[in-house]
Design a protein around this motif. Structure first.
Motif, PDB file in Angstrom:
ATOM      1  N   MET A  45       0.811  -1.211   0.000  1.00 40.25           N
ATOM      2  CA  MET A  45       0.000   0.000   0.000  1.00 40.25           C
ATOM      3  C   MET A  45       0.854   1.276   0.000  1.00 40.25           C
ATOM      4  O   MET A  45       0.499   2.238  -0.672  1.00 40.25           O
ATOM      5  N   PRO A  46       1.958   1.317   0.727  1.00 35.98           N
ATOM      6  CA  PRO A  46       2.811   2.510   0.676  1.00 35.98           C
ATOM      7  C   PRO A  46       3.524   2.631  -0.677  1.00 35.98           C
ATOM      8  O   PRO A  46       3.508   1.696  -1.487  1.00 35.98           O
ATOM      9  N   LEU A  47       4.190   3.764  -0.894  1.00 35.37           N
ATOM     10  CA  LEU A  47       4.989   3.931  -2.105  1.00 35.37           C
ATOM     11  C   LEU A  47       6.168   2.974  -2.111  1.00 35.37           C
ATOM     12  O   LEU A  47       6.476   2.356  -3.126  1.00 35.37           O
ATOM     13  N   LYS A  48       6.842   2.896  -0.960  1.00 37.39           N
ATOM     14  CA  LYS A  48       8.031   2.054  -0.849  1.00 37.39           C
ATOM     15  C   LYS A  48       8.159   1.566   0.588  1.00 37.39           C
ATOM     16  O   LYS A  48       7.661   2.202   1.518  1.00 37.39           O
ATOM     17  N   ALA A  49       8.870   0.470   0.742  1.00 40.87           N
ATOM     18  CA  ALA A  49       9.246  -0.026   2.066  1.00 40.87           C
ATOM     19  C   ALA A  49      10.725  -0.380   1.997  1.00 40.87           C
ATOM     20  O   ALA A  49      11.211  -0.874   0.970  1.00 40.87           O
ATOM     21  N   PHE A  50      11.419  -0.096   3.087  1.00 43.11           N
ATOM     22  CA  PHE A  50      12.848  -0.345   3.161  1.00 43.11           C
ATOM     23  C   PHE A  50      13.153  -1.234   4.357  1.00 43.11           C
ATOM     24  O   PHE A  50      12.381  -1.285   5.312  1.00 43.11           O
ATOM     25  N   VAL A  51      14.288  -1.891   4.281  1.00 44.06           N
ATOM     26  CA  VAL A  51      14.703  -2.791   5.340  1.00 44.06           C
ATOM     27  C   VAL A  51      16.179  -2.556   5.621  1.00 44.06           C
ATOM     28  O   VAL A  51      16.949  -2.220   4.721  1.00 44.06           O
ATOM     29  N   TRP A  52      16.539  -2.680   6.884  1.00 43.21           N
ATOM     30  CA  TRP A  52      17.957  -2.639   7.274  1.00 43.21           C
ATOM     31  C   TRP A  52      18.343  -4.076   7.558  1.00 43.21           C
ATOM     32  O   TRP A  52      17.785  -4.713   8.452  1.00 43.21           O
ATOM     33  N   GLU A  56      22.174 -11.747   7.138  1.00 41.23           N
ATOM     34  CA  GLU A  56      20.842 -12.323   6.932  1.00 41.23           C
ATOM     35  C   GLU A  56      19.826 -11.801   7.948  1.00 41.23           C
ATOM     36  O   GLU A  56      18.639 -12.102   7.853  1.00 41.23           O
ATOM     37  N   GLN A  57      20.281 -11.044   8.918  1.00 35.90           N
ATOM     38  CA  GLN A  57      19.406 -10.577   9.997  1.00 35.90           C
ATOM     39  C   GLN A  57      18.751  -9.244   9.637  1.00 35.90           C
ATOM     40  O   GLN A  57      19.430  -8.295   9.248  1.00 35.90           O
ATOM     41  N   VAL A  58      17.433  -9.189   9.781  1.00 36.22           N
ATOM     42  CA  VAL A  58      16.677  -7.962   9.570  1.00 36.22           C
ATOM     43  C   VAL A  58      16.638  -7.198  10.888  1.00 36.22           C
ATOM     44  O   VAL A  58      16.121  -7.695  11.887  1.00 36.22           O
ATOM     45  N   LEU A  59      17.221  -6.006  10.894  1.00 32.28           N
ATOM     46  CA  LEU A  59      17.278  -5.210  12.123  1.00 32.28           C
ATOM     47  C   LEU A  59      16.121  -4.228  12.249  1.00 32.28           C
ATOM     48  O   LEU A  59      15.757  -3.845  13.361  1.00 32.28           O
ATOM     49  N   GLY A  60      15.573  -3.794  11.119  1.00 30.79           N
ATOM     50  CA  GLY A  60      14.469  -2.842  11.175  1.00 30.79           C
ATOM     51  C   GLY A  60      13.939  -2.552   9.790  1.00 30.79           C
ATOM     52  O   GLY A  60      14.514  -2.983   8.780  1.00 30.79           O
ATOM     53  N   SER A  61      12.846  -1.785   9.769  1.00 28.99           N
ATOM     54  CA  SER A  61      12.193  -1.486   8.504  1.00 28.99           C
ATOM     55  C   SER A  61      11.390  -0.205   8.631  1.00 28.99           C
ATOM     56  O   SER A  61      11.039   0.221   9.736  1.00 28.99           O
ATOM     57  N   TYR A  62      11.105   0.400   7.488  1.00 32.98           N
ATOM     58  CA  TYR A  62      10.157   1.518   7.441  1.00 32.98           C
ATOM     59  C   TYR A  62       9.436   1.528   6.108  1.00 32.98           C
ATOM     60  O   TYR A  62       9.902   0.946   5.130  1.00 32.98           O
ATOM     61  N   TYR A  63       8.280   2.181   6.104  1.00 33.85           N
ATOM     62  CA  TYR A  63       7.558   2.431   4.855  1.00 33.85           C
ATOM     63  C   TYR A  63       7.426   3.933   4.696  1.00 33.85           C
ATOM     64  O   TYR A  63       7.537   4.700   5.657  1.00 33.85           O
ATOM     65  N   ILE A  64       7.173   4.364   3.468  1.00 34.31           N
ATOM     66  CA  ILE A  64       6.919   5.763   3.167  1.00 34.31           C
ATOM     67  C   ILE A  64       5.737   5.847   2.215  1.00 34.31           C
ATOM     68  O   ILE A  64       5.626   5.038   1.287  1.00 34.31           O
ATOM     69  N   LYS A  65       4.858   6.795   2.476  1.00 37.23           N
ATOM     70  CA  LYS A  65       3.666   6.981   1.645  1.00 37.23           C
ATOM     71  C   LYS A  65       3.202   8.426   1.779  1.00 37.23           C
ATOM     72  O   LYS A  65       3.582   9.126   2.728  1.00 37.23           O
ATOM     73  N   GLN A 101      15.725  11.493   3.502  1.00 42.80           N
ATOM     74  CA  GLN A 101      16.411  11.663   2.217  1.00 42.80           C
ATOM     75  C   GLN A 101      15.563  11.077   1.085  1.00 42.80           C
ATOM     76  O   GLN A 101      15.416  11.695   0.036  1.00 42.80           O
ATOM     77  N   ILE A 102      15.008   9.896   1.306  1.00 39.93           N
ATOM     78  CA  ILE A 102      14.147   9.272   0.290  1.00 39.93           C
ATOM     79  C   ILE A 102      12.922  10.155   0.041  1.00 39.93           C
ATOM     80  O   ILE A 102      12.505  10.339  -1.107  1.00 39.93           O
ATOM     81  N   ALA A 103      12.360  10.715   1.106  1.00 42.96           N
ATOM     82  CA  ALA A 103      11.193  11.585   0.960  1.00 42.96           C
ATOM     83  C   ALA A 103      11.498  12.758   0.030  1.00 42.96           C
ATOM     84  O   ALA A 103      10.709  13.072  -0.882  1.00 42.96           O
ATOM     85  N   TYR A 156       5.586  16.609  13.252  1.00 39.66           N
ATOM     86  CA  TYR A 156       5.743  17.164  11.910  1.00 39.66           C
ATOM     87  C   TYR A 156       7.143  17.747  11.758  1.00 39.66           C
ATOM     88  O   TYR A 156       7.716  18.306  12.694  1.00 39.66           O
ATOM     89  N   LYS A 157       7.668  17.640  10.515  1.00 37.80           N
ATOM     90  CA  LYS A 157       8.939  18.274  10.180  1.00 37.80           C
ATOM     91  C   LYS A 157       8.913  18.739   8.726  1.00 37.80           C
ATOM     92  O   LYS A 157       8.570  17.962   7.829  1.00 37.80           O
ATOM     93  N   TRP A 158       9.267  20.000   8.515  1.00 38.01           N
ATOM     94  CA  TRP A 158       9.477  20.504   7.163  1.00 38.01           C
ATOM     95  C   TRP A 158      10.857  20.020   6.738  1.00 38.01           C
ATOM     96  O   TRP A 158      11.831  20.190   7.467  1.00 38.01           O
ATOM     97  N   LEU A 159      10.948  19.384   5.588  1.00 31.81           N
ATOM     98  CA  LEU A 159      12.190  18.739   5.157  1.00 31.81           C
ATOM     99  C   LEU A 159      13.114  19.648   4.359  1.00 31.81           C
ATOM    100  O   LEU A 159      14.313  19.398   4.297  1.00 31.81           O
ATOM    101  N   LEU A 160      12.562  20.660   3.732  1.00 30.66           N
ATOM    102  CA  LEU A 160      13.381  21.524   2.889  1.00 30.66           C
ATOM    103  C   LEU A 160      13.892  22.706   3.698  1.00 30.66           C
ATOM    104  O   LEU A 160      13.189  23.256   4.531  1.00 30.66           O
ATOM    105  N   THR A 161      15.131  23.092   3.430  1.00 32.19           N
ATOM    106  CA  THR A 161      15.703  24.230   4.173  1.00 32.19           C
ATOM    107  C   THR A 161      15.763  25.471   3.317  1.00 32.19           C
ATOM    108  O   THR A 161      15.639  25.453   2.137  1.00 32.19           O
TER     109      THR A 161
END
Length: 161
Positions: A45-52, A56-65, A101-103, A156-161
Motif C-alpha cells: 500500500m505505501p509507495l516504498k518499504a525499506f529494510v535494514w 541475513e538478519q533484519v534489524l528494522g524497517s520503514y515504509y513511506i507513503k 532523504q528518500i522523501a 511534523y517536520k518541514w524537510l526543505l531548508t
C-alpha cells in the motif's frame, strides 16, 4: 545496509512485526493481523518499504507513503519498526534519516507522523532530536496494552531548508 524491502525480507521481518503489534504499545494495527495482511499494509500500500539488514538478519524497517492527497500530497508519512535485539543501537535514527532523504528524492517537502503514542518516550525523544515537533495532542487516542488509554501526538517536520 538499508535497501528496498522484498517479500522474503518481510517474511524474515515478520516475527518483529508480529511482536510489535501484539504488544499494543506503539502501533494502531490489529494485533491479530496475518502475515499476508501485514505485508500488504507495510509493503504494497505505501509507495516504498525499506529494510535494514546485517547479513541475513533484519534489524528494522520503514515504509513511506503520502500522508494526504491533492493539495496535501507534498507531505509524507512513515512508520518504523526495529527488532528488539537491535534497539538502542542507532537503527531507528538511521532509518529515519534515510527516510527523510528518500522523501526529498520522491518530491515530498514535509513528513508527518499521525499517531506517535505518548508513552513511547524513546521514539518521541528521538523524533524531537531529529527535528520533529509535536504539533498536536489527541487525548486518550491509544488503548495501550499495559497502560490503558494514553495520548497520541501528531509530529511534523518541514524537510526543505
Amino acid at each position: 545496509m538499508i535497501r528496498e524491502m522484498t517479500k522474503l525480507d518481510f517474511e524474515a521481518f515478520w516475527p518483529c512485526f508480529e511482536s510489535v503489534i501484539k504488544a499494543q504499545e506503539s502501533y494502531t494495527f490489529d494485533p491479530n493481523m496475518s502475515l499476508e495482511m501485514a505485508y500488504k499494509l507495510w509493503c504494497e500500500m505505501p509507495l516504498k518499504a525499506f529494510v535494514w539488514v546485517d547479513g541475513e538478519q533484519v534489524l528494522g524497517s520503514y515504509y513511506i507513503k503520502p500522508n494526504g492527497m491533492g493539495p496535501s500530497d507534498h507531505i509524507c508519512n512513515c512508520g518504523y519498526m526495529v527488532d528488539v535485539d537491535a534497539r538502542g543501537k542507532g537503527v531507528a535514527r538511521q532509518l529515519c534519516e534515510h527516510s527523510q532523504q528518500i522523501a526529498i528524492e520522491l518530491g515530498f517537502q514535509a513528513m508527518q507522523f499521525n499517531a506517535v503514542v505518548s508513552s513511547n518516550e524513546i521514539a518521541v525523544k528521538l523524533w524531537k532530536k531529529l527535528g520533529f515537533k509535536i504539533v498536536g495532542t489527541i487525548p486518550l487516542a491509544y488503548r495501550h496494552g499495559k497502560l490503558g488509554y494514553v495520548d497520541s501526538y501528531v509530529m511534523y517536520k518541514w524537510l526543505l531548508t
